[in-house]
Design a protein around this motif. Structure first.
Motif, PDB file in Angstrom:
ATOM      1  N   LEU A   1       1.458   1.896   1.642  1.00 24.62           N
ATOM      2  CA  LEU A   1       2.155   1.433   0.451  1.00 24.62           C
ATOM      3  C   LEU A   1       1.460   0.169  -0.042  1.00 24.62           C
ATOM      4  N   VAL A   2       1.026   0.165  -1.303  1.00 24.91           N
ATOM      5  CA  VAL A   2       0.268  -0.952  -1.865  1.00 24.91           C
ATOM      6  C   VAL A   2       0.934  -1.448  -3.139  1.00 24.91           C
ATOM      7  N   ARG A   3       0.623  -2.685  -3.527  1.00 25.41           N
ATOM      8  CA  ARG A   3       1.248  -3.282  -4.716  1.00 25.41           C
ATOM      9  C   ARG A   3       0.326  -3.271  -5.926  1.00 25.41           C
ATOM     10  N   ARG A   4      -0.740  -2.500  -5.856  1.00 23.96           N
ATOM     11  CA  ARG A   4      -1.687  -2.363  -6.968  1.00 23.96           C
ATOM     12  C   ARG A   4      -1.844  -0.883  -7.275  1.00 23.96           C
ATOM     13  N   ALA A   5      -2.708  -0.589  -8.225  1.00 21.38           N
ATOM     14  CA  ALA A   5      -2.966   0.817  -8.526  1.00 21.38           C
ATOM     15  C   ALA A   5      -3.589   1.494  -7.304  1.00 21.38           C
ATOM     16  N   PRO A   6      -3.065   2.635  -6.859  1.00 19.36           N
ATOM     17  CA  PRO A   6      -3.624   3.316  -5.682  1.00 19.36           C
ATOM     18  C   PRO A   6      -5.100   3.643  -5.868  1.00 19.36           C
ATOM     19  N   ALA A   7      -5.872   3.441  -4.799  1.00 18.95           N
ATOM     20  CA  ALA A   7      -7.313   3.708  -4.836  1.00 18.95           C
ATOM     21  C   ALA A   7      -7.648   5.135  -4.420  1.00 18.95           C
ATOM     22  N   GLY A   8      -6.646   5.880  -3.969  1.00 19.47           N
ATOM     23  CA  GLY A   8      -6.892   7.257  -3.541  1.00 19.47           C
ATOM     24  C   GLY A   8      -5.605   7.903  -3.083  1.00 19.47           C
ATOM     25  N   PRO A   9      -5.686   9.136  -2.601  1.00 21.10           N
ATOM     26  CA  PRO A   9      -4.490   9.870  -2.189  1.00 21.10           C
ATOM     27  C   PRO A   9      -3.791   9.292  -0.958  1.00 21.10           C
ATOM     28  N   GLY A  10      -4.468   8.405  -0.231  1.00 24.27           N
ATOM     29  CA  GLY A  10      -3.858   7.805   0.949  1.00 24.27           C
ATOM     30  C   GLY A  10      -3.057   6.559   0.643  1.00 24.27           C
ATOM     31  N   GLU A  11      -2.815   6.278  -0.643  1.00 23.61           N
ATOM     32  CA  GLU A  11      -2.058   5.088  -1.027  1.00 23.61           C
ATOM     33  C   GLU A  11      -0.935   5.451  -1.991  1.00 23.61           C
ATOM     34  N   VAL A  12       0.162   4.726  -1.878  1.00 22.06           N
ATOM     35  CA  VAL A  12       1.326   4.903  -2.749  1.00 22.06           C
ATOM     36  C   VAL A  12       1.715   3.536  -3.291  1.00 22.06           C
ATOM     37  N   ARG A  13       1.948   3.463  -4.580  1.00 21.69           N
ATOM     38  CA  ARG A  13       2.278   2.170  -5.178  1.00 21.69           C
ATOM     39  C   ARG A  13       3.763   1.858  -5.034  1.00 21.69           C
ATOM     40  N   TRP A  14       4.034   0.567  -4.752  1.00 23.88           N
ATOM     41  CA  TRP A  14       5.426   0.112  -4.767  1.00 23.88           C
ATOM     42  C   TRP A  14       5.477  -1.334  -5.198  1.00 23.88           C
ATOM     43  N   ASP A  15       6.644  -1.781  -5.622  1.00 24.45           N
ATOM     44  CA  ASP A  15       6.863  -3.165  -6.037  1.00 24.45           C
ATOM     45  C   ASP A  15       8.230  -3.568  -5.499  1.00 24.45           C
TER      46      ASP A  15
END
Length: 297
Positions: free
Chosen positions: A33-47
């Motif tokens: 889970l990341v707070r920026r635009a996902p860099a690939g399918p292994g990331e999900v955006r959240w705030d």
């Protein structure tokens, strides 16, 4: 675990990063889970502060592990920073708990970070998961942090509160600050050194989190601490032995209070916390002793 997809919030932190590396090495598909635009399918955006998460990215996960939160010891505890510490944990947890509860196929387990700060200062009294919360900022934070998992629990998802102690690592946390001082020969006890520090090696922290994910009978609070808490004096002596450095210096309590402000109360406070539920569930520590943990780091 049948499904091998696991989501981790706080994956860039000390514990989260080590957990991701461990899971990935064993072939799990890890969703960060990341707070920026996902860099690939292994990331999900959240705030977390805005209570938003791309819930679709959590679909198919067998477990969701939330270790996100602003560093407790990173800054002096101003009112604004205490609010940031609290919001980053409580709002983030509530956001994820609601998201997983709403999934058509929810995860089998939601492991949420917490801390032994829940118990407050306990002196030399041994405490386990059955002890009540203490008084002060950290205990009230932990109570609210754990309560924020409510939507997941109410949806029938097995929910675990990982009450973590002081993680022994040279890469971060309290020990990450101690190692350079001791290497330089500037290490010593803090205050009178009689306060108990409930530590755990980083390796054992990761192994314990994976144990929480896999052990169906575990839910609710579980202490992630080594079996034998030791005093700050004992830790100081062990650091000196492992690093072959003198430990004659000491930082008086008034100096700590001047430098750290309110946080000094927790540095000087004593917590003798034991991992009763972890041991009862069959978990075996690789580095149970403080000297073992320091050498491993």
């Amino acid at each position: 675990m049948e499904r091998s997809r696991i989501a981790v919030a706080g994956a860039s932190g000390l514990i989260g990063g080590a957990l991701v590396r461990s899971l990935t090495a064993d072939g799990y598909e890890v969703v960060r889970l990341v707070r920026r635009a996902p860099a690939g399918p292994g990331e999900v955006r959240w705030d977390p502060e805005r209570r938003s998460v791309d819930a679709a990215g959590l679909a198919g996960c067998a477990a969701v592990v939330n270790l996100a939160g602003a560093g407790v010891g990173d800054h002096r505890w101003t009112d604004a920073y205490k609010r940031r510490i609290r919001d980053s944990r409580v709002l983030g947890t509530e956001t994820l708990a609601r998201a997983v509860a709403a999934l058509e196929e929810p995860p089998r387990v939601f492991v949420n970070g917490s801390a032994i700060g829940y118990y407050g200062t306990t002196g030399s009294r041994v405490v386990d998961e059955g002890a009540p919360p203490g008084d002060g900022f950290l205990p009230s934070l932990c109570v609210a942090w754990e309560a924020a998992t409510g939507p997941a629990r109410q949806a029938g998802i097995r929910t675990v509160h990982a009450r973590t102690g002081l993680v022994v690592s040279r890469r971060g946390g309290a020990f990450g600050r101690l190692f350079p001082l001791f290497r330089a020969g500037l290490g010593g006890r803090l205050g009178d050194g009689r306060q108990y520090w409930s530590f755990i090696a980083l390796h054992d922290t990761v192994a314990a989190l994976r144990h929480l994910i896999d052990t169906e009978e575990l839910s609710g609070p579980v202490n992630l601490t080594a079996p034998q808490p030791v005093t700050n004096r004992e830790i100081t002596a062990a650091m000196g032995r492992v690093l072959h450095r003198p430990t004659l210096l000491a930082v008086p309590a008034p100096v700590l209070r001047t430098v750290l402000g309110e946080l000094a109360g927790d540095v000087l406070g004593s917590q003798r916390v034991v991992p009763k539920r972890l041991l009862e569930s069959g978990f075996a520590f690789a580095f149970p002793g403080v000297e073992d943990a320091i050498r491993a780091a």
